[in-house]
Motif scaffolding. Structure first.
Motif, PDB file in Angstrom:
ATOM      1  N   VAL A 227       0.861  -1.187   0.000  1.00  0.00           N
ATOM      2  CA  VAL A 227       0.000   0.000   0.000  1.00  0.00           C
ATOM      3  C   VAL A 227       0.895   1.234   0.000  1.00  0.00           C
ATOM      4  O   VAL A 227       1.872   1.296   0.744  1.00  0.00           O
ATOM      5  CB  VAL A 227      -0.926  -0.001   1.242  1.00  0.00           C
ATOM      6  N   ILE A 228       0.543   2.204  -0.857  1.00  0.00           N
ATOM      7  CA  ILE A 228       1.219   3.504  -0.815  1.00  0.00           C
ATOM      8  C   ILE A 228       0.497   4.312   0.259  1.00  0.00           C
ATOM      9  O   ILE A 228      -0.536   4.931  -0.003  1.00  0.00           O
ATOM     10  CB  ILE A 228       1.156   4.239  -2.179  1.00  0.00           C
ATOM     11  N   GLY A 229       1.003   4.243   1.487  1.00  0.00           N
ATOM     12  CA  GLY A 229       0.333   4.885   2.624  1.00  0.00           C
ATOM     13  C   GLY A 229       0.187   6.379   2.378  1.00  0.00           C
ATOM     14  O   GLY A 229       1.103   7.029   1.870  1.00  0.00           O
ATOM     15  N   HIS A 230      -0.961   6.899   2.745  1.00  0.00           N
ATOM     16  CA  HIS A 230      -1.329   8.314   2.534  1.00  0.00           C
ATOM     17  C   HIS A 230      -0.567   8.977   1.381  1.00  0.00           C
ATOM     18  O   HIS A 230       0.223   9.880   1.581  1.00  0.00           O
ATOM     19  CB  HIS A 230      -1.260   9.141   3.816  1.00  0.00           C
ATOM     20  N   ILE A 231      -0.925   8.558   0.174  1.00  0.00           N
ATOM     21  CA  ILE A 231      -0.298   9.174  -1.012  1.00  0.00           C
ATOM     22  C   ILE A 231      -0.616  10.672  -1.074  1.00  0.00           C
ATOM     23  O   ILE A 231       0.102  11.433  -1.736  1.00  0.00           O
ATOM     24  CB  ILE A 231      -0.714   8.426  -2.305  1.00  0.00           C
ATOM     25  N   ASN A 232      -1.672  11.091  -0.348  1.00  0.00           N
ATOM     26  CA  ASN A 232      -1.978  12.530  -0.275  1.00  0.00           C
ATOM     27  C   ASN A 232      -1.340  13.195   0.944  1.00  0.00           C
ATOM     28  O   ASN A 232      -1.732  14.280   1.347  1.00  0.00           O
ATOM     29  CB  ASN A 232      -3.493  12.767  -0.267  1.00  0.00           C
ATOM     30  N   GLY A 233      -0.293  12.557   1.491  1.00  0.00           N
ATOM     31  CA  GLY A 233       0.458  13.185   2.581  1.00  0.00           C
ATOM     32  C   GLY A 233      -0.168  12.953   3.933  1.00  0.00           C
ATOM     33  O   GLY A 233      -1.363  12.750   4.086  1.00  0.00           O
ATOM     34  N   GLY A 234       0.719  12.966   4.906  1.00  0.00           N
ATOM     35  CA  GLY A 234       0.235  12.828   6.287  1.00  0.00           C
ATOM     36  C   GLY A 234       1.051  13.749   7.197  1.00  0.00           C
ATOM     37  O   GLY A 234       1.852  13.264   7.919  1.00  0.00           O
ATOM     38  N   HIS A 235       0.849  15.033   7.126  1.00  0.00           N
ATOM     39  CA  HIS A 235      -0.115  15.838   6.376  1.00  0.00           C
ATOM     40  C   HIS A 235       0.423  16.396   5.050  1.00  0.00           C
ATOM     41  O   HIS A 235      -0.355  16.799   4.185  1.00  0.00           O
ATOM     42  CB  HIS A 235      -0.560  17.032   7.216  1.00  0.00           C
ATOM     43  N   THR A 236       1.748  16.454   4.885  1.00  0.00           N
ATOM     44  CA  THR A 236       2.308  17.203   3.761  1.00  0.00           C
ATOM     45  C   THR A 236       2.484  16.295   2.553  1.00  0.00           C
ATOM     46  O   THR A 236       3.214  15.305   2.608  1.00  0.00           O
ATOM     47  CB  THR A 236       3.662  17.818   4.158  1.00  0.00           C
ATOM     48  N   ALA A 237       1.812  16.641   1.455  1.00  0.00           N
ATOM     49  CA  ALA A 237       1.822  15.784   0.266  1.00  0.00           C
ATOM     50  C   ALA A 237       3.036  16.075  -0.618  1.00  0.00           C
ATOM     51  O   ALA A 237       3.607  17.172  -0.584  1.00  0.00           O
ATOM     52  CB  ALA A 237       0.545  16.005  -0.538  1.00  0.00           C
ATOM     53  N   LEU A 238       3.401  15.094  -1.419  1.00  0.00           N
ATOM     54  CA  LEU A 238       4.410  15.293  -2.462  1.00  0.00           C
ATOM     55  C   LEU A 238       3.813  16.184  -3.560  1.00  0.00           C
ATOM     56  O   LEU A 238       2.587  16.296  -3.683  1.00  0.00           O
ATOM     57  CB  LEU A 238       4.802  13.933  -3.070  1.00  0.00           C
ATOM     58  N   PRO A 239       4.674  16.791  -4.378  1.00  0.00           N
ATOM     59  CA  PRO A 239       4.148  17.563  -5.516  1.00  0.00           C
ATOM     60  C   PRO A 239       3.350  16.666  -6.463  1.00  0.00           C
ATOM     61  O   PRO A 239       3.575  15.453  -6.532  1.00  0.00           O
ATOM     62  CB  PRO A 239       5.398  18.085  -6.212  1.00  0.00           C
ATOM     63  N   ASP A 240       2.426  17.271  -7.197  1.00  0.00           N
ATOM     64  CA  ASP A 240       1.538  16.501  -8.077  1.00  0.00           C
ATOM     65  C   ASP A 240       2.300  15.613  -9.061  1.00  0.00           C
ATOM     66  O   ASP A 240       1.883  14.486  -9.341  1.00  0.00           O
ATOM     67  CB  ASP A 240       0.626  17.451  -8.881  1.00  0.00           C
ATOM     68  N   ASP A 241       3.411  16.122  -9.618  1.00  0.00           N
ATOM     69  CA  ASP A 241       4.122  15.300 -10.610  1.00  0.00           C
ATOM     70  C   ASP A 241       4.678  14.031  -9.965  1.00  0.00           C
ATOM     71  O   ASP A 241       4.740  12.968 -10.601  1.00  0.00           O
ATOM     72  CB  ASP A 241       5.223  16.112 -11.325  1.00  0.00           C
ATOM     73  N   GLN A 242       5.063  14.107  -8.690  1.00  0.00           N
ATOM     74  CA  GLN A 242       5.551  12.899  -8.007  1.00  0.00           C
ATOM     75  C   GLN A 242       4.387  11.939  -7.706  1.00  0.00           C
ATOM     76  O   GLN A 242       4.544  10.715  -7.795  1.00  0.00           O
ATOM     77  CB  GLN A 242       6.259  13.275  -6.707  1.00  0.00           C
ATOM     78  N   ILE A 243       3.241  12.495  -7.330  1.00  0.00           N
ATOM     79  CA  ILE A 243       2.073  11.631  -7.098  1.00  0.00           C
ATOM     80  C   ILE A 243       1.705  10.899  -8.389  1.00  0.00           C
ATOM     81  O   ILE A 243       1.438   9.694  -8.391  1.00  0.00           O
ATOM     82  CB  ILE A 243       0.882  12.461  -6.565  1.00  0.00           C
ATOM     83  N   ARG A 244       1.731  11.636  -9.500  1.00  0.00           N
ATOM     84  CA  ARG A 244       1.428  11.000 -10.778  1.00  0.00           C
ATOM     85  C   ARG A 244       2.427   9.877 -11.080  1.00  0.00           C
ATOM     86  O   ARG A 244       2.055   8.781 -11.510  1.00  0.00           O
ATOM     87  CB  ARG A 244       1.434  12.023 -11.914  1.00  0.00           C
ATOM     88  N   CYS A 245       3.712  10.135 -10.828  1.00  0.00           N
ATOM     89  CA  CYS A 245       4.753   9.112 -11.063  1.00  0.00           C
ATOM     90  C   CYS A 245       4.476   7.844 -10.254  1.00  0.00           C
ATOM     91  O   CYS A 245       4.666   6.732 -10.748  1.00  0.00           O
ATOM     92  CB  CYS A 245       6.123   9.635 -10.624  1.00  0.00           C
ATOM     93  N   ILE A 246       4.044   8.027  -9.008  1.00  0.00           N
ATOM     94  CA  ILE A 246       3.767   6.854  -8.159  1.00  0.00           C
ATOM     95  C   ILE A 246       2.555   6.091  -8.705  1.00  0.00           C
ATOM     96  O   ILE A 246       2.586   4.859  -8.824  1.00  0.00           O
ATOM     97  CB  ILE A 246       3.537   7.285  -6.690  1.00  0.00           C
ATOM     98  N   CYS A 247       1.495   6.825  -9.058  1.00  0.00           N
ATOM     99  CA  CYS A 247       0.298   6.159  -9.607  1.00  0.00           C
ATOM    100  C   CYS A 247       0.661   5.354 -10.853  1.00  0.00           C
ATOM    101  O   CYS A 247       0.187   4.226 -11.039  1.00  0.00           O
ATOM    102  CB  CYS A 247      -0.771   7.184  -9.964  1.00  0.00           C
ATOM    103  N   GLU A 248       1.487   5.946 -11.708  1.00  0.00           N
ATOM    104  CA  GLU A 248       1.815   5.311 -12.991  1.00  0.00           C
ATOM    105  C   GLU A 248       2.950   4.297 -12.877  1.00  0.00           C
ATOM    106  O   GLU A 248       3.085   3.418 -13.724  1.00  0.00           O
ATOM    107  CB  GLU A 248       2.190   6.393 -14.018  1.00  0.00           C
ATOM    108  N   GLY A 249       3.740   4.430 -11.807  1.00  0.00           N
ATOM    109  CA  GLY A 249       4.956   3.611 -11.715  1.00  0.00           C
ATOM    110  C   GLY A 249       4.779   2.298 -10.999  1.00  0.00           C
ATOM    111  O   GLY A 249       5.736   1.527 -10.861  1.00  0.00           O
ATOM    112  N   CYS A 250       3.563   2.020 -10.500  1.00  0.00           N
ATOM    113  CA  CYS A 250       3.333   0.753  -9.803  1.00  0.00           C
ATOM    114  C   CYS A 250       1.845   0.433  -9.861  1.00  0.00           C
ATOM    115  O   CYS A 250       1.057   1.231 -10.366  1.00  0.00           O
ATOM    116  CB  CYS A 250       3.802   0.830  -8.349  1.00  0.00           C
TER     117      CYS A 250
END
Ligand code: ZN
Length: 398
Positions: A227-250
């Motif tokens: 599981v990619i734990g709190h991909i929307n940050g807990g509380h501080t999220a990664l930048p959108d391009d990194q979130i997209r990379c994670i969604c697409e990279g696995c």
């Protein structure tokens, strides 16, 4: 309800009649054409129309009164400590309060708020085994708390994971909350965990509290947790391009939490939808945390994603039920014969402008909860925490 909720003394047969809307928890068919559920000894034994199922010999009959039945909600990300107490905000009965928000199962992402938490290998293993045992014995309000999630440290070796698994540990706490913060070490240990049947998750994004660190997309993808734990940050999220990379990279689970960045949660949702991957979306609260505890946090996520993310409410409920159950191999989360009889019975909140419960959630309102059931036993009636439901179910016979 007592903290240590009693189990049934003998055989039980629960019948729920007059269900107005049945949400299955399964994205492929989120609404079932049925008005009756029968559960024997805590497991669903029949689903259908009242005239077609065997309702004889019921020990409890619930008249749903035209309301909505869904699988009990699953919080994929909590941080329990001991019993129904959290030192993070020094609150008691927080788990029982979640039950009043429809949550019947919780998954620990690590018992990291334990005062004096041990970080040496034998100590962290002992604590994980203790947490697994104690939460399985004591179910606050009846809620199933899957706990005992050790936070990995650099000194651990493969045999430690083998030993933890043999002792009944089935989860890792968030990778990154302990000493292991680099991709290669995380990947090696996550691999050992997987080899012995232990599921894994990771702390994605900026530090949660002073002392924890940043985990970026490279570490997340290399660690390859289930599981990619709190991909929307807990509380501080990664930048959108990194979130997209994670969604697409696995193809791993994409966990969205209440105590994270809500805009990033919506960005993740839209990215997953564009990829045809909504079955990867699961929900948690990441409570207790600096933002407190959220008894209605899972309902609030369902409503947020449905209203602002423009997802049909019956699909948003799957994020908090069937998706999580399948990803985490739980026997609840779906209305299906053989599954645990864990239900939340809801209706449109009083005075919501929505035409019905689904419409009200899509408009951003929370539903009102009228009853929760775990293992075929009624645990709560009208919720003390949700806005009042328009109609409520009632127990009409024993
Ligand atoms: Zn975290």
């Amino acid at each position: 309800m007592a903290h240590n909720a009693p189990q049934a003394a003998g055989p039980t047969k629960l019948v729920i009649l007059n269900i107005g809307l049945m949400l299955s928890g399964a994205m492929e068919k989120p609404i079932l054409d049925a008005d009756t559920i029968v559960a024997e000894n805590g497991k669903i034994s029949a689903i259908g129309r009242a005239r077609d199922v065997d309702t004889e010999g019921a020990t409890t009959i619930v008249d749903a009164n035209g309301t909505t039945v869904a699988p009990g909600l699953i919080d994929s990300h909590v941080h329990p400590v001991a019993g129904d107490w959290t030192p993070r905000q020094n609150q008691i009965n927080w788990i029982d309060s979640y039950l009043h928000g429809g949550v019947t199962t919780m998954i620990s992402a690590g018992e990291v708020h334990m005062p004096g938490r041990p970080r040496d290998v034998v100590g962290l293993k002992a604590m994980a085994i203790f947490a697994q045992r104690s939460f399985w014995t004591l179910r606050p309000g009846g809620v199933k708390v899957h706990a005992g999630a050790p936070v990995i440290e650099n000194e651990m070796v493969e045999d430690d994971f083998k030993e933890l698994a043999a002792a009944g540990v089935k989860l890792l706490g968030e990778v990154g909350l302990g000493g292991v913060k680099d991709g290669p070490t995380a990947r090696k240990m996550v691999g050992w965990a997987r080899k012995y049947g232990i599921q894994s998750t990771i702390h994605t994004g900026g530090p949660s509290i002073p002392g924890s660190g940043l985990i970026d997309k490279d570490v997340v993808l290399e660690a390859d947790t289930d599981v990619i734990g709190h991909i929307n940050g807990g509380h501080t999220a990664l930048p959108d391009d990194q979130i997209r990379c994670i969604c697409e990279g696995c193809k791993r689970g994409l966990e969205l939490v209440h105590n994270g960045n809500e805009r990033s949660a919506l960005f993740t949702l839209r990215t997953a939808r564009a990829m045809g991957d909504l079955s990867r979306i699961i929900l948690g609260t990441d409570a207790p945390a600096g933002s407190g505890v959220q008894p209605l946090g899972i309902l609030r996520m369902v409503s947020l994603l449905s209203s602002l993310g423009e997802v049909p409410a019956e699909i948003a409920f799957c994020f908090a039920t069937g998706n999580t159950a399948r990803m985490r191999a739980l026997d609840c989360g779906l209305i299906e014969v053989g599954r645990s009889a864990d239900f939340v019975i809801m209706d449109k909140a009083q005075h919501s402008p929505g035409k019905n419960i689904l419409d009200s959630v899509q408009l951003g309102d929370l539903p009102g909860i009228g009853m929760t059931i775990i293992d075929g036993i009624v645990r709560t009636q009208r919720s003390r925490n949700t806005p009042p439901a328009t109609k409520v179910p009632e127990i009409v016979g024993h």
